[in-house]
Design an enzyme around this catalytic site. Sequence first.
Site, short mmCIF file in Angstrom:
data_model
loop_
_atom_site.label_atom_id
_atom_site.label_comp_id
_atom_site.label_asym_id
_atom_site.label_seq_id
_atom_site.Cartn_x
_atom_site.Cartn_y
_atom_site.Cartn_z
CB ALA A 66 32.38 -26.38 16.30
CB SER A 67 27.91 -24.63 19.06
OG SER A 67 26.59 -24.70 19.55
N PRO A 68 26.51 -27.60 17.86
CG PRO A 68 26.43 -29.88 18.42
CD PRO A 68 27.11 -28.59 18.77
NE ARG B 235 27.61 -27.89 13.84
CZ ARG B 235 27.37 -29.15 14.14
NH1 ARG B 235 26.53 -29.88 13.42
NH2 ARG B 235 27.97 -29.73 15.16
#
Length: 216
Positions: free
Chosen positions: A10-12, A15
């Site tokens: 989930a971590s930007p 990603r």
Amino acid sequence: MVLTLYKLDASPPVRAVYMTIEALNLSDVQYIDTNLFKGEHLTEEFIQMNPQHTIPTLKEDDFVIWDSHAICGYLIAKYGKDDSLYPTEPKQRAIIDQRLHFDSGVLFPAIRGTLEPILFHGQKYIKDEDIVKINSAYTLIEKFFTAPWLAGDELTLADICCVSSISTLNEIVPINGSLYPNLLAWLERCSNEDICKKGNEPGLLQIRQMLKSKLE
Ligand SMILES: N[C@@H](CCC(=O)N[C@@H](CS)C(=O)NCC(=O)O)C(=O)O
């Protein structure tokens, strides 16, 4: 040579590294889940490796590097077939670097400042002041566009790093297309790219679900 990425989908910034790995077609990466909700980044072992205790963190044999922008730049320099994602021509590089610093200095702090109290401390609403900060980031980046991509005519590391952040902010404050037409068109353009579908979308959906479950 073994590449290990400490990550949470989930971590930007994680990603952004996923998208770079996709763009470079790197298949030999070992992934280690680092659950921030369980404090797995605060163990003695993790802090010895990365005293800033952040993900993404990349380990290649004895070499350790953290910060998504530094990791992506390293992977492109070391494993890229050419420099197209992060051109070495000084002016092109400077424009990309400006966007990367904007991501670190403006976009990511807006995400972290908004989401940390919601995801970690039980806040059940989005503060007005956070909405103001996010809209002011949109207002700034809207004016950066002079071409289809964030740093010119080709997709570069600037797009990769900023789209992970902007797509996350868009989950918090949807981008208003009549106020920010360039930004919204660019987000759609990025979202149609394969690297974004594979590297960004799954974690983004997790953020969407987390927000849905945490907000009243
Ligand atoms: N500028 C850094 C930000 C990294 C960051 O703050 N990651 C968050 C998760 S999205 C984290 O690891 N937080 C845990 C902590 O700071 O202790 C990057 O681009 O990698």
